[in-house]
Design an enzyme around this catalytic site. Structure first.
Site, mmCIF file in Angstrom:
data_model
loop_
_atom_site.group_PDB
_atom_site.id
_atom_site.type_symbol
_atom_site.label_atom_id
_atom_site.label_comp_id
_atom_site.label_asym_id
_atom_site.label_seq_id
_atom_site.Cartn_x
_atom_site.Cartn_y
_atom_site.Cartn_z
ATOM 1 N N PRO A 9 0.587 -1.318 0.096
ATOM 2 C CA PRO A 9 -0.009 0.116 0.216
ATOM 3 C C PRO A 9 0.796 1.009 0.019
ATOM 4 O O PRO A 9 0.370 2.434 0.243
ATOM 5 C CB PRO A 9 -0.985 -0.141 1.331
ATOM 6 N N CYS B 176 7.120 -10.287 4.800
ATOM 7 C CA CYS B 176 6.785 -10.147 6.053
ATOM 8 C C CYS B 176 6.089 -11.511 6.454
ATOM 9 O O CYS B 176 5.167 -11.641 7.063
ATOM 10 C CB CYS B 176 5.445 -9.040 6.346
#
Length: 508
Positions: free
Chosen positions: A312, A433
């Site tokens: 994002p 992640c």
């Protein structure tokens, strides 16, 4: 005499009355039992509505709760209560389900989802929050009457009373004793699916850490993360971060010089620097791997950078600020149009001359379309997100081992495209992640087996170079996979998300 008095308190049907009622001083409610305590407070109702959105619509709690609190005017202590109740229940759902299954007469999957969410909320208040037992039960029963109905409320009352009769430590001891093996016991008490617990154990071992740390890792995943801000270099100074909120308090980050920890109770959206994009909310581990790419040793020109999977936009905004300070230009690429808009919004404060393009495109095609066109490339690959379970607690209950096959194939294609897009002498950062070995070292090893034009860099040395001066970081044993060159951060060790970093240089 005592027996005569008791007889005097009995009514015409032989039921014994209290002393006040026998003297005509009692009070009888005009409400039917099904109408009593039909509602609860707005904070509990908000937490319940978040759980229902997460379950019924596959929503993310961190995207649902903040606007819901604003719409309903829930603030201050009530907002904090609703937040802990919703997030805590989601994080510890597996633990509470193991306890509830021992208090309900039928399998939990046979309960209506609405009732099960009410029970989970009640269990968290009883076992995970400082809520008096009588309030936890009565308010949860009221919530059930209001949102589900009077019939299920009776069952909720009975089940929660059974839950509350045993302490949390005794419940956990019982679950451990009844578990078939140690990993399952840790998974149930630590509230993680068994397959994720096994994967985390393997990841600890595979990155040079002791598997004895597993319980601490699971506990860290169940602890709410601190809010960390990034002060984008050249756009804002540290002393400007609290402008717009006189009560805001910041402390320096532990590792990244750009990181600043926001004291609890402060809404980062109220800060002027966050509102205008000069700063943002970004995990310190995410900042650290981004800084490492910008600092990796490079031969030759250093003019054109690429964020291959930019949405994002947090890493892209930090890269853009760093590029501006070095006279470089950034291309931010994102495959999803709505996420491209988020990237553009996140980069609104980055100087125009440092942003070549924010575009929508398939990252797998960039290497073919622009071979050797970039000096630095970030591949923040789509992954299971197992490194951010404390931040997105519902993810652990949605992901399955089957997701790995699709994701690892995509990760390999993106990394291959990035290596084609970077020039000889340029550097690629492969970031996930997730600590899952299938998404980290095994993806990189698979890609490198098929190429002879790539070398692995010492990412650990680069990370140590970008740390806050004087900081000493524990990155595990030097023989912890990949020749001790890759970096794996951990919530229980570093206080960050479990970010993975591999640095690769394209050779001739």
């Amino acid at each position: 005499m005592t027996d005569d008095r008791r007889d005097d308190r009995r009514d015409a049907r032989g039921r014994q009355r209290g002393a006040a009622r026998s003297r005509g001083q009692g009070h009888r409610t005009s409400q039917a039992p099904s109408q009593r305590r039909r509602a609860t407070d707005p904070a509990r109702t908000a937490a319940y509505d978040v759980l229902r959105e997460v379950d019924a619509s596959d929503a993310y709690a961190n995207l649902v709760l903040p606007p819901l609190l604003r719409e309903r005017g829930i603030a201050g202590r009530d907002a904090a209560f609703a937040t802990e109740l919703a997030y805590g229940t989601l994080r510890l759902r597996g633990r509470y389900d193991a306890i509830l299954s021992r208090c309900v007469s039928r399998p939990l999957d046979q309960l209506d989802p609405e009732v099960l969410d009410v029970l989970r909320l009640g269990a968290h208040q009883l076992l995970g929050m400082r809520v008096p037992a009588h309030a936890a039960v009565s308010e949860t029963v009221g919530l059930c009457r209001d949102r589900v109905g009077a019939g299920p409320a009776q069952m909720v009352n009975a089940v929660l009373r059974a839950v509350g009769r045993t302490s949390l430590s005794d419940w956990l001891d019982r679950i451990r004793a009844e578990a078939p093996d140690e990993t399952t016991a840790l998974a149930l008490t630590g509230s993680h699916p068994v397959w994720i617990t096994r994967a985390l154990r393997e990841a600890l071992h595979g990155t040079g850490r002791s598997t004895d740390e597993l319980a601490d890792l699971l506990e860290a995943d169940n602890t709410a993360p601190r809010v960390t801000l990034v002060a984008r270099p050249g756009l804002v100074e540290a002393d400007e971060l609290t402008a717009g909120d006189r009560e805001a308090r910041l402390s320096p980050g532990r590792w990244a010089p750009t990181a600043h920890v926001l004291a609890s109770g402060t809404d980062p959206a109220a800060l002027q620097a966050v509102g205008d994009g000069r700063a943002g909310v970004q995990d310190e581990g995410s900042q650290l791997v981004t800084l490492a790419l910008a600092a990796a040793p490079l031969g030759g020109r250093d003019e054109r950078w690429l964020d291959l999977c930019a949405g994002p936009g947090g890493k892209a905004a930090l890269l853009g600020a760093l590029a501006a300070g070095r006279g470089a230009r950034l291309v931010a690429n994102e495959v999803q149009p709505h996420r491209t808009r988020l990237v553009r919004q996140g980069m609104r404060a980055v100087p125009d001359d440092a942003v070549e393009a924010v575009r929508t495109g398939d990252g797998r095609e960039v290497g073919t379309e622009e071979p050797g066109a970039y000096d630095r490339v970030l591949v923040d690959a789509p992954c299971t997100g197992l490194g951010a379970l404390r931040r997105r607690p519902e993810s652990r209950w949605r992901r399955t081992p089957a997701d790995l096959g699709t994701l690892t194939g995509l990760q390999s294609e993106l990394l291959g495209s990035a290596l084609d897009a970077v020039r000889p002498g340029g550097v690629v950062a492969y970031v996930t992640c997730s600590p899952h070995l299938a998404e980290t070292r095994l993806v990189v090893d698979d890609v490198l087996r098929r190429r002879e034009d790539v070398e692995r860099l010492d990412a650990r040395a680069v990370v140590r170079d970008v740390l806050v001066p004087g900081a000493e970081i524990d990155l595990g044993a030097d023989d912890g996979g990949a020749g001790g060159l890759d970096v794996q951060l951990w919530p229980h060790v570093h206080g960050t998300d479990a970010m993975h970093l591999t640095l690769l240089r394209r050779t001739a």
